[in-house]
Design an enzyme around this catalytic site. Structure first.
Site, PDB file in Angstrom:
ATOM      1  N   ASP A  83      39.474   9.361  42.434  1.00  0.00           N
ATOM      2  CA  ASP A  83      39.296  10.714  42.955  1.00  0.00           C
ATOM      3  C   ASP A  83      39.014  10.679  44.460  1.00  0.00           C
ATOM      4  O   ASP A  83      38.206   9.867  44.919  1.00  0.00           O
ATOM      5  CB  ASP A  83      38.109  11.337  42.196  1.00  0.00           C
ATOM      6  CG  ASP A  83      37.865  12.787  42.523  1.00  0.00           C
ATOM      7  OD1 ASP A  83      38.828  13.515  42.791  1.00  0.00           O
ATOM      8  OD2 ASP A  83      36.679  13.199  42.491  1.00  0.00           O
ATOM      9  N   ASP A 105      43.794  11.740  49.068  1.00  0.00           N
ATOM     10  CA  ASP A 105      43.177  12.769  49.902  1.00  0.00           C
ATOM     11  C   ASP A 105      43.471  12.499  51.373  1.00  0.00           C
ATOM     12  O   ASP A 105      42.747  11.776  52.048  1.00  0.00           O
ATOM     13  CB  ASP A 105      41.669  12.814  49.647  1.00  0.00           C
ATOM     14  CG  ASP A 105      40.993  13.956  50.390  1.00  0.00           C
ATOM     15  OD1 ASP A 105      41.672  14.616  51.214  1.00  0.00           O
ATOM     16  OD2 ASP A 105      39.802  14.194  50.160  1.00  0.00           O
ATOM     17  N   HIS A 205      39.101  21.690  41.883  1.00  0.00           N
ATOM     18  CA  HIS A 205      37.962  20.884  42.361  1.00  0.00           C
ATOM     19  C   HIS A 205      36.769  21.807  42.536  1.00  0.00           C
ATOM     20  O   HIS A 205      36.910  23.021  42.622  1.00  0.00           O
ATOM     21  CB  HIS A 205      38.310  20.222  43.695  1.00  0.00           C
ATOM     22  CG  HIS A 205      39.176  19.017  43.546  1.00  0.00           C
ATOM     23  ND1 HIS A 205      38.814  17.776  44.001  1.00  0.00           N
ATOM     24  CD2 HIS A 205      40.384  18.850  42.964  1.00  0.00           C
ATOM     25  CE1 HIS A 205      39.776  16.905  43.725  1.00  0.00           C
ATOM     26  NE2 HIS A 205      40.743  17.538  43.095  1.00  0.00           N
ATOM     27  N   ASN A 227      37.933  19.486  37.362  1.00  0.00           N
ATOM     28  CA  ASN A 227      37.066  18.401  37.844  1.00  0.00           C
ATOM     29  C   ASN A 227      35.611  18.863  37.880  1.00  0.00           C
ATOM     30  O   ASN A 227      35.304  19.861  38.543  1.00  0.00           O
ATOM     31  CB  ASN A 227      37.441  18.007  39.277  1.00  0.00           C
ATOM     32  CG  ASN A 227      38.780  17.297  39.368  1.00  0.00           C
ATOM     33  OD1 ASN A 227      39.504  17.182  38.395  1.00  0.00           O
ATOM     34  ND2 ASN A 227      39.087  16.806  40.552  1.00  0.00           N
ATOM     35  N   THR A 230      29.120  17.444  40.179  1.00  0.00           N
ATOM     36  CA  THR A 230      27.747  17.812  40.572  1.00  0.00           C
ATOM     37  C   THR A 230      26.909  18.341  39.405  1.00  0.00           C
ATOM     38  O   THR A 230      25.753  17.954  39.240  1.00  0.00           O
ATOM     39  CB  THR A 230      27.787  18.883  41.697  1.00  0.00           C
ATOM     40  OG1 THR A 230      28.599  18.374  42.757  1.00  0.00           O
ATOM     41  CG2 THR A 230      26.405  19.202  42.219  1.00  0.00           C
TER      42      THR A 230
HETATM   43 ZN    ZN Z   1      37.080  17.278  44.857  1.00  0.00          ZN
END
Ligand code: ZN
Length: 293
Positions: A83, A105, A205, A227, A230
């Site tokens: 990720d 990314d 996300h 996703n 947290t």
């Molecule tokens: Zn993310």
């Protein structure tokens, strides 16, 4: 059930219009908790290792091999995914180590460079049978899909998917990273427009900040890979805080990590049911989304 390809989980979820759960591994105990959740519910799960997680562990191989081993030994279908990877070297090493997919990314780069970098890495991954996710927030936007207020334009997203050849796209529809409260509202009309325009699955996300019902409405509107990191980290830490507060003399770390691992397993199992169950009892909003989609 052995380790399965990410593509099989995401494609099946997209076809069934349910969510493909993708939860982040922070350390071995969260990986164990997440696998337990998949086994208890029987739902497939994507385990994600972020570049930050790899940095925390000092190098890629130990945590990646441990996560792959947990997936291989599991009775549930589990995929392992990298990720938010910005370093080409980590993409190469991860895929070589047996990971099935990667989120490339390159969002911090200027748009043209983002396209070139993503296209080059995607071609490399495809030659090895690996699956690639990328992200597009606002063209030229610095924080990609995570900047609050940013929205992905469907036409620009289609051009990006065609230019890079990616298999899945993370889009900006109203969530942002590392939210501590689950209060975000998503742009369901935009999700529907993106689903109609793009030939690839959509990835959300920053889903930790999105409440259960809103996640289900987003899936009904066309979102697929969800996703979550947290929120589950906070469940783990809250449990440890409670245990240590209740017994300040506690020393054996297993005695506070074990209940935290169980708390994550329970919450991940609950979320797997939320994401994996087709929307059958429509709320007014889901009726609207279903009619439009
Ligand atoms: Zn993310």
């Amino acid at each position: 059930m052995p380790l399965v390809p990410t593509a099989s989980i995401v494609d099946a979820a997209r076809a069934a219009r349910v969510g493909a759960a993708a939860f982040n591994v922070i350390h071995l105990e969260t990986a164990e908790a997440l696998v337990t959740a998949a086994e208890r519910t029987g739902h497939p799960l994507i385990l994600q290792l972020s570049e930050n997680c790899i940095r925390y562990h000092g190098s890629l191989l130990p945590i990646t091999r441990a996560t792959l081993a947990l997936a291989e030994e599991s009775t549930a279908p589990i995929a392992v995914h990298l990720d938010h990877i910005t370093e080409t070297e980590l993409v190469h090493r991860g895929i070589t180590a047996g990971v099935a997919s990667v989120m490339v990314d390159a969002s911090a780069l200027p748009y043209e460079q983002n396209v070139t970098t993503t296209a080059t890495l995607t071609a490399w991954c495809h030659e090895r049978g690996a699956y690639v996710e990328a992200e597009l927030g606002e063209v030229g936007g610095k924080d990609g899909v995570h900047a609050p207020g940013v929205r992905t334009d469907p036409g620009e997203a289609l051009a990006f998917v065609r230019a890079t050849g990616v298999d899945a796209l993370a889009v900006a529809v109203g969530s942002s990273h590392a939210m501590r409260e689950r209060t975000a509202e998503l742009d369901k009309d935009l999700i529907t427009a993106l689903r109609r325009t793009l030939p690839v699955p959509l990835v959300l996300h920053g889903s930790s900040g999105v409440p259960d019902d809103e996640l289900r409405r987003a899936i009904a509107a066309g979102m697929t890979k969800i996703n979550i990191s947290t929120h589950l980290v906070s469940v783990f830490t809250s449990s440890i805080r409670r245990t240590l507060d209740a017994d300040p003399a506690l020393i054996d770390s297993r005695k506070y990590v074990k209940p935290a691992r169980e708390a994550v397993a329970q919450e991940a199992a609950r979320l797997l049911e939320v994401l994996s169950t087709p929307v059958t009892v429509p709320t007014p909003q889901t009726v609207e989304a279903t009619v439009r989609g």
